[in-house]
Design a protein around this motif. Structure first.
Motif, PDB file in Angstrom:
ATOM      1  N   VAL A 168       0.785  -1.254  -0.125  1.00 50.92           N
ATOM      2  CA  VAL A 168       0.129  -0.137   0.043  1.00 50.92           C
ATOM      3  C   VAL A 168       0.886   1.245   0.167  1.00 50.92           C
ATOM      4  N   GLN A 169       0.514   2.128  -0.916  1.00 51.29           N
ATOM      5  CA  GLN A 169       1.253   3.543  -1.173  1.00 51.29           C
ATOM      6  C   GLN A 169       0.508   4.492  -0.117  1.00 51.29           C
ATOM      7  N   ASN A 170       0.934   4.936   1.059  1.00 52.53           N
ATOM      8  CA  ASN A 170      -0.100   5.755   1.873  1.00 52.53           C
ATOM      9  C   ASN A 170       0.004   7.398   0.886  1.00 52.53           C
ATOM     10  N   PHE A 171      -0.682   7.999   1.606  1.00 52.76           N
ATOM     11  CA  PHE A 171      -0.920   9.326   0.791  1.00 52.76           C
ATOM     12  C   PHE A 171       0.306  10.204   1.228  1.00 52.76           C
ATOM     13  N   ASP A 172       1.120   9.879   2.296  1.00 58.06           N
ATOM     14  CA  ASP A 172       2.344  10.801   2.194  1.00 58.06           C
ATOM     15  C   ASP A 172       3.305  10.118   1.372  1.00 58.06           C
ATOM     16  N   LYS A 173       2.993   9.175   0.694  1.00 60.97           N
ATOM     17  CA  LYS A 173       3.951   8.354  -0.328  1.00 60.97           C
ATOM     18  C   LYS A 173       5.016   7.675   0.437  1.00 60.97           C
ATOM     19  N   THR A 174       4.668   7.259   1.551  1.00 61.70           N
ATOM     20  CA  THR A 174       5.501   6.152   2.182  1.00 61.70           C
ATOM     21  C   THR A 174       4.734   4.812   1.633  1.00 61.70           C
ATOM     22  N   ILE A 175       5.599   3.746   2.011  1.00 56.72           N
ATOM     23  CA  ILE A 175       5.007   2.398   1.418  1.00 56.72           C
ATOM     24  C   ILE A 175       5.013   1.472   2.696  1.00 56.72           C
ATOM     25  N   VAL A 176       3.488   0.702   2.732  1.00 57.22           N
ATOM     26  CA  VAL A 176       3.390  -0.176   3.851  1.00 57.22           C
ATOM     27  C   VAL A 176       3.404  -1.639   3.190  1.00 57.22           C
ATOM     28  N   SER A 177       4.025  -2.608   3.544  1.00 58.90           N
ATOM     29  CA  SER A 177       3.637  -3.995   3.095  1.00 58.90           C
ATOM     30  C   SER A 177       3.095  -4.665   4.097  1.00 58.90           C
ATOM     31  N   ILE A 178       2.153  -5.110   3.916  1.00 62.16           N
ATOM     32  CA  ILE A 178       1.240  -5.903   4.849  1.00 62.16           C
ATOM     33  C   ILE A 178       1.197  -7.405   4.350  1.00 62.16           C
ATOM     34  N   PRO A 179       1.489  -8.316   5.534  1.00 63.90           N
ATOM     35  CA  PRO A 179       1.463  -9.691   5.031  1.00 63.90           C
ATOM     36  C   PRO A 179       0.084 -10.130   4.606  1.00 63.90           C
ATOM     37  N   THR A 180      -0.123 -10.923   3.461  1.00 61.33           N
ATOM     38  CA  THR A 180      -1.254 -11.295   2.952  1.00 61.33           C
ATOM     39  C   THR A 180      -2.271 -12.033   3.805  1.00 61.33           C
TER      40      THR A 180
END
Length: 402
Positions: free
Chosen positions: A216-228
């Motif tokens: 997921v790319q947050n609106f502040d442009k940071t990237i979050v990887s969530i285990p499926t």
């Protein structure tokens, strides 16, 4: 002496055979890498479709260029009398590169699939990655057995006894695969969806759905990887329904000072009748027999009720508000912060920036209109209010002393 010459001749013959085989292997490597690869890439560049451009991957041909010299050595094994141990290593090298070649093929299949519109709703990257894991596992195990000179089928036959171990080793893979199946068949997430997962700090657009992670790319442009697998363990919010409906909700309140609520008199009614939006409303109320003489025993207009009617009429005529979705202007329970006048409507534009602009324009107008109804916005006393009160008290005391 005769034996010595024969030995030397045989040495040169063997050496020349090995040298020719090595030369042929090197030539095959450069033929595939320099000629075949360039020819294939140039042919793909001339075609009108883009699919072959995706398949014509230089990394794929580099893998083939490594297989070519090994195949030359295998075909020349009877000529050069290569030892069995060396042939086992060459065969294992071929098996490793075929495994890497197949893994790369699945990556290219995913790239081609991503060119279709359905890929955002039905991503297959996770399933292709699962196949890559299986191919890599079997391929490298088979390569190791070939290098040792043993049949890999003996290992495959013993997989049943290793099921418990494999389940432990590939636990995350299995759980992620099952979660991916649930996501796809239940249509939970698409690429491009706006989702919120507070426990992972995710609030933005889905940019990738893979076997192990949803990115997921947050609106502040940071990237979050969530285990499926963990994504489905808890709850998450998907805003896709809002985007598909074409309306985005405004749910905000204007807090009014309750001490300013009162009945309208004749002058108020006459003054408010001059507001174009309110004129039909006031005329209809007067027709219904609303009292304007100050008799509390009869039905009367109030400033807060008229303001509520004005908000409704203003939004009914607003070009950016959806009239076919929930439209509600209501009072909420009053409290220490005043009387909330809640506005619950939907804009006809779901774009975040446009939506915020519409919402701000609406409340700019309504907050500025409050004073027209002799109402005031509730606001807790600030430092300046207390300072003014203190000054007023001091002046009052000074005047009383005089």
């Amino acid at each position: 002496m005769q034996l010595s010459i024969q030995t030397i001749k045989q040495f040169f013959i063997d050496t020349s055979e090995y040298s020719l085989t090595l030369l042929a292997a090197v030539i095959s490597y450069f033929v595939v890498k320099k000629i075949v690869m360039k020819l294939a890439l140039s042919l793909c560049a001339r075609t009108k479709n883009n699919f072959d451009n995706l398949l014509a991957d230089p990394k794929l041909f580099r893998q083939l260029s490594l297989i070519a010299p090994a195949l030359v050595i295998v075909y020349a094994k009877d000529i050069i009398n290569m030892p069995d141990e060396a042939m086992q290593i060459v065969s294992a090298f071929i098996a490793v590169n075929i495994t890497l070649f197949l893994i790369r093929i699945f990556t290219l299949i995913n790239n081609v699939y991503n060119t279709f519109a359905i890929s955002s709703r039905r991503p297959i990257k996770g399933y292709l990655q699962l196949l890559q894991v299986i191919i890599a596992f079997l391929g490298f195990i088979a390569s190791a057995y070939i290098a040792l000179g043993k049949s890999p089928f003996g290992f495959l036959g013993g997989l049943g006894a290793m099921t418990a171990v494999l389940m432990f080793v590939f636990r995350d893979t299995i759980l992620s695969f099952i979660a991916g199946m649930q996501i796809m068949f239940n249509d939970l997430i698409h690429k491009g969806d706006w989702i919120e997962v507070p426990r992972f700090g995710a609030d933005g657009d889905v940019i990738d759905i893979a076997l192990y992670t949803v990115t997921v790319q947050n609106f502040d442009k940071t990237i979050v990887s969530i285990p499926t697998s963990q994504l489905l363990d808890g709850s998450f919010k998907n805003w896709r329904g809002m985007q598909e409906a074409g309306g985005r909700r405004i749910m905000r309140s204007i807090f009014l000072d309750q001490s300013t609520i009162r009945f309208l008199n004749k002058d108020d009614i006459q003054r408010l009748s001059e507001i174009e939006l309110l004129k039909p409303y006031i005329e209809s109320k007067l027709t219904e027999g609303v009292d304007t003489d100050g008799n509390i025993n009869k039905r009367k207009l109030t400033n807060i009720g008229t303001f509520r009617a004005y908000i409704a009429l203003y939004l009914k005529n607003h070009p950016k508000i959806r009239q076919d979705l929930t439209f509600l202007i209501r009072q909420l329970q009053s409290g220490p912060d005043g009387l909330p006048m809640q506005i619950y409507v939907f804009t006809n534009d779901t774009n975040w920036i446009t939506y915020e602009g519409i919402q701000s324009d609406i409340f700019d107008h309504l907050l500025s209109s409050v004073s027209e109804f002799d109402l005031k916005i509730f606001q807790n006393p600030s430092g300046s209010d207390i300072a003014k009160l203190s000054t007023a008290v001091q002046r009052s005391e000074n005047s009383s002393d005089i």
